[in-house]
Design a protein around this motif. Structure first.
Motif, PDB file in Angstrom:
ATOM      1  N   GLY A  25     -34.864 -54.669 -64.255  1.00  0.00           N
ATOM      2  CA  GLY A  25     -33.860 -54.508 -63.061  1.00  0.00           C
ATOM      3  C   GLY A  25     -32.491 -54.254 -63.436  1.00  0.00           C
ATOM      4  O   GLY A  25     -31.417 -54.000 -62.668  1.00  0.00           O
ATOM      5  N   GLN A  26     -32.150 -54.395 -64.647  1.00  0.00           N
ATOM      6  CA  GLN A  26     -30.837 -54.147 -65.272  1.00  0.00           C
ATOM      7  C   GLN A  26     -30.736 -53.232 -66.121  1.00  0.00           C
ATOM      8  O   GLN A  26     -29.656 -53.089 -66.918  1.00  0.00           O
ATOM      9  N   SER A  27     -31.544 -52.118 -66.174  1.00  0.00           N
ATOM     10  CA  SER A  27     -31.104 -50.931 -66.972  1.00  0.00           C
ATOM     11  C   SER A  27     -29.924 -50.079 -66.864  1.00  0.00           C
ATOM     12  O   SER A  27     -29.423 -50.215 -65.569  1.00  0.00           O
ATOM     13  N   SER A 293     -22.816 -50.036 -55.329  1.00  0.00           N
ATOM     14  CA  SER A 293     -22.080 -50.003 -56.582  1.00  0.00           C
ATOM     15  C   SER A 293     -22.849 -49.395 -57.778  1.00  0.00           C
ATOM     16  O   SER A 293     -22.448 -48.565 -58.624  1.00  0.00           O
ATOM     17  N   HIS A 294     -24.012 -49.844 -58.000  1.00  0.00           N
ATOM     18  CA  HIS A 294     -25.101 -49.195 -58.783  1.00  0.00           C
ATOM     19  C   HIS A 294     -26.335 -49.973 -58.571  1.00  0.00           C
ATOM     20  O   HIS A 294     -26.642 -50.884 -57.720  1.00  0.00           O
ATOM     21  N   HIS A 295     -27.587 -49.461 -59.274  1.00  0.00           N
ATOM     22  CA  HIS A 295     -28.948 -49.733 -58.669  1.00  0.00           C
ATOM     23  C   HIS A 295     -29.337 -51.128 -59.342  1.00  0.00           C
ATOM     24  O   HIS A 295     -30.438 -51.359 -58.758  1.00  0.00           O
ATOM     25  N   HIS A 296     -28.673 -51.787 -60.012  1.00  0.00           N
ATOM     26  CA  HIS A 296     -29.371 -53.100 -60.640  1.00  0.00           C
ATOM     27  C   HIS A 296     -29.753 -53.789 -59.401  1.00  0.00           C
ATOM     28  O   HIS A 296     -29.166 -53.988 -58.260  1.00  0.00           O
ATOM     29  N   TYR A 297     -31.065 -54.462 -59.762  1.00  0.00           N
ATOM     30  CA  TYR A 297     -31.893 -55.158 -58.492  1.00  0.00           C
ATOM     31  C   TYR A 297     -31.138 -56.050 -57.721  1.00  0.00           C
ATOM     32  O   TYR A 297     -31.365 -56.174 -56.722  1.00  0.00           O
ATOM     33  N   ASP A 298     -30.426 -56.966 -58.524  1.00  0.00           N
ATOM     34  CA  ASP A 298     -29.333 -57.839 -57.822  1.00  0.00           C
ATOM     35  C   ASP A 298     -28.305 -57.368 -56.765  1.00  0.00           C
ATOM     36  O   ASP A 298     -27.843 -58.035 -55.781  1.00  0.00           O
ATOM     37  N   HIS A 299     -28.178 -56.010 -56.982  1.00  0.00           N
ATOM     38  CA  HIS A 299     -27.138 -55.551 -56.384  1.00  0.00           C
ATOM     39  C   HIS A 299     -27.432 -54.470 -55.074  1.00  0.00           C
ATOM     40  O   HIS A 299     -26.809 -53.895 -54.419  1.00  0.00           O
ATOM     41  N   SER A 300     -28.844 -54.277 -55.176  1.00  0.00           N
ATOM     42  CA  SER A 300     -29.538 -53.150 -54.332  1.00  0.00           C
ATOM     43  C   SER A 300     -30.615 -53.833 -53.388  1.00  0.00           C
ATOM     44  O   SER A 300     -31.147 -53.048 -52.850  1.00  0.00           O
ATOM     45  N   LEU A 372     -20.473 -48.910 -69.988  1.00  0.00           N
ATOM     46  CA  LEU A 372     -21.720 -49.256 -70.552  1.00  0.00           C
ATOM     47  C   LEU A 372     -22.471 -50.203 -69.727  1.00  0.00           C
ATOM     48  O   LEU A 372     -23.851 -50.290 -70.031  1.00  0.00           O
ATOM     49  N   HIS A 373     -22.079 -50.630 -68.669  1.00  0.00           N
ATOM     50  CA  HIS A 373     -22.881 -51.663 -67.772  1.00  0.00           C
ATOM     51  C   HIS A 373     -24.032 -50.695 -66.842  1.00  0.00           C
ATOM     52  O   HIS A 373     -24.992 -51.167 -66.711  1.00  0.00           O
ATOM     53  N   HIS A 374     -23.536 -49.849 -66.720  1.00  0.00           N
ATOM     54  CA  HIS A 374     -24.349 -48.613 -65.794  1.00  0.00           C
ATOM     55  C   HIS A 374     -23.666 -47.246 -65.745  1.00  0.00           C
ATOM     56  O   HIS A 374     -22.504 -47.100 -65.701  1.00  0.00           O
ATOM     57  N   ALA A 391     -18.179 -53.958 -59.025  1.00  0.00           N
ATOM     58  CA  ALA A 391     -18.995 -54.827 -59.322  1.00  0.00           C
ATOM     59  C   ALA A 391     -19.444 -55.098 -60.908  1.00  0.00           C
ATOM     60  O   ALA A 391     -19.389 -53.969 -61.592  1.00  0.00           O
ATOM     61  N   ASP A 392     -19.456 -55.998 -61.518  1.00  0.00           N
ATOM     62  CA  ASP A 392     -20.000 -56.308 -62.940  1.00  0.00           C
ATOM     63  C   ASP A 392     -19.216 -55.816 -64.061  1.00  0.00           C
ATOM     64  O   ASP A 392     -19.360 -56.103 -65.061  1.00  0.00           O
ATOM     65  N   ALA A 393     -18.125 -54.820 -63.577  1.00  0.00           N
ATOM     66  CA  ALA A 393     -17.392 -54.553 -64.718  1.00  0.00           C
ATOM     67  C   ALA A 393     -16.290 -55.502 -64.985  1.00  0.00           C
ATOM     68  O   ALA A 393     -15.744 -55.799 -65.920  1.00  0.00           O
TER      69      ALA A 393
HETATM   70 ZN    ZN Z   1     -25.136 -54.883 -62.729  1.00  0.00          ZN
END
Ligand code: ZN
Length: 447
Positions: A25-27, A293-300, A372-374, A391-393
């Motif tokens: 979930g973090q690609s 913010s991005h598709h990472h599963y914890d954020h979506s 590079l996070h997403h 998020a996450d940056a």
């Molecule tokens: Zn993330």
């Protein structure tokens, strides 16, 4: 088959292995493989009688510089994941953090181990057809297992309930069986999750019927339903609120005739709480957009709930095809609101910039280019209010903690983007952590 495996007499196990695993979930983008980690060692203890399991692993990131999600850590990272009955938690140092969101995944893992799947099949009255047997645990997962010509489990296929994709498909294979002190156990364990490799381990040691006594800490025991529904809101500017109270935050923006929510993280429970809080803060106006913010599963994980209410998702074009699929994907194991509503998802992809305006307030959405996070990481900027949400940056460390040195490259990139776009930011509303002045972000970026 239980006899061939020697399963009936197995009450607990300790299995040690090494190899690689991946952050599911973090690609770096939808359709890219999960970020890879070298697993120096992992020891899993399981107690089948109490339905409990503990994974203790030490791993290092393969990519340098890192690409994709999972916590940014340099060097070795120790992870302890625990399950006991219907409680899941993670241990960092002396602290146990409840992780109810991981419960179904871990139960699926426990009951799809080579020994566990035979026990679960018997307990759940599996149907047998030739070399395969199948069973379901309603609301949690469905499993089909295949045995080889020695009646040893060689493949497990299944789906478990997942907030982002409805049903999450998993395939595990167990090969090179050996006799480990009277019990047959595979030397090679591989797992594919959501279509990409999730695990590839070589087993080095198996001990049977060792004492495994996993006690659920009191605060974990209390954290069951309602864990994700605690929302606190803080006014950041007129008509702008920062919604916190858990691990993942949201921002609510009031427009002339509608409301905008930034981020629908985690799961349906969180999404319902964020929706309710938004309607309390902005009564009488429909929620028109949710910005992801991005598709990472914890954020979506809350987007399916928003989609069920007909709310339009605004995200990077990088994510649009994925969400168009995921937000209408089947949730057969645990039908959620979207499975029942069957709303056609409305997903709007964007490039480097999009502005939502009502003539008075402007909401600028910018791509955080080159992060590079997403590949499709976006941030929300309110020029009049001088607020930025991302998020996450950048995630603020605890107050007075030493900034990471050398700085986190994701944060350096964010800082460069803010400067390059000439954004006049006073305060940052990070989607993890706490509200901070821009100076803290700049300092964390080593500038
Ligand atoms: Zn993330």
């Amino acid at each position: 088959m239980a006899k061939a495996m020697g399963t009936a007499n197995v009450k607990s196990m300790e299995v040690t292995a090494s190899g690689v695993n991946y952050a599911v979930g973090q690609s770096a983008a939808p359709g890219a493989p999960w970020p890879k980690f070298n697993v120096k060692t992992v020891t899993r203890v399981v107690n089948y009688e109490t339905g409990s399991m503990r994974d203790d692993s030490v791993r290092t990131r393969v990519d340098d510089p890192p690409r994709g999600g999972a916590p940014f850590v340099r060097g070795e990272q120790r992870l302890i994941f625990v399950l006991s009955g219907d409680h899941a938690w993670n241990v960092v140092g002396e602290t146990a953090t409840p992780a109810p969101i991981a419960m179904v995944d871990r139960q699926f893992q426990l009951w799809t181990t080579p020994e566990g799947v035979v026990k679960a099949a018997i307990a759940n009255k599996a149907t047998v057809q030739g070399r395969t047997f199948a069973f379901a645990v309603p609301g949690r997962f469905k499993v089909k297992a295949t045995v080889n010509d020695q009646n040893l489990v060689e493949k497990v296929e299944g789906v478990f309930a997942h907030p982002v994709t409805g049903d999450m498909p998993v395939e595990a294979t167990f090969t090179e069986y050996q006799d480990f002190g009277g019990v047959m156990y595979p030397r090679k364990i591989r797992r594919v999750e959501g279509g990409f490799p999730a695990l590839d381990l070589t087993v080095t040691s198996v001990k049977v019927n060792v004492p495994v006594d996993i006690q659920t800490p009191a605060d974990v025991r209390q954290a069951t339903t309602g864990f994700y529904s605690r929302v606190t809101s803080e006014k950041a500017a007129d008509g702008v609120w920062y919604l916190t109270g858990g691990s993942h935050h949201s921002v609510v923006i009031e427009m002339k005739d509608h409301a905008i929510v930034v981020e629908a993280p985690l799961n349906e429970e969180r999404a319902l709480a964020v929706l309710a809080e938004t309607r309390k803060l902005v009564p009488g106006k429909p929620i028109r957009y949710v910005i992801n913010s991005h598709h990472h599963y914890d954020h979506s994980g809350g987007l399916r709930t928003f989609a069920a209410e007909g709310i339009t998702v605004v995200t990077s074009e990088v994510n649009r095809p994925f969400f168009e699929w995921a937000l209408s994907a089947a949730a057969t194991v645990s039908p959620d609101r979207q499975a029942k509503a069957r709303q056609k998802p409305k997903v709007e992809g964007m490039g480097v910039k999009r502005v939502l305006t009502d003539g008075t307030r402007s909401v600028e959405i910018h791509q955080i280019s080159g992060n590079l996070h997403h590949d499709g990481l976006i941030m929300v900027y309110l020029p009049k209010e001088k607020l930025l949400s991302e998020a996450d940056a950048y995630t603020p460390p605890a107050p007075n903690a030493q900034p990471m040195s050398p700085p986190n490259p994701f944060t350096v990139n964010l800082s460069d983007n803010i400067a390059g776009l000439n954004l006049d930011v006073e305060r940052v509303l990070p989607l993890h952590g706490r509200m901070v002045p821009l100076a803290e972000l700049t300092k964390a970026a080593g500038k």
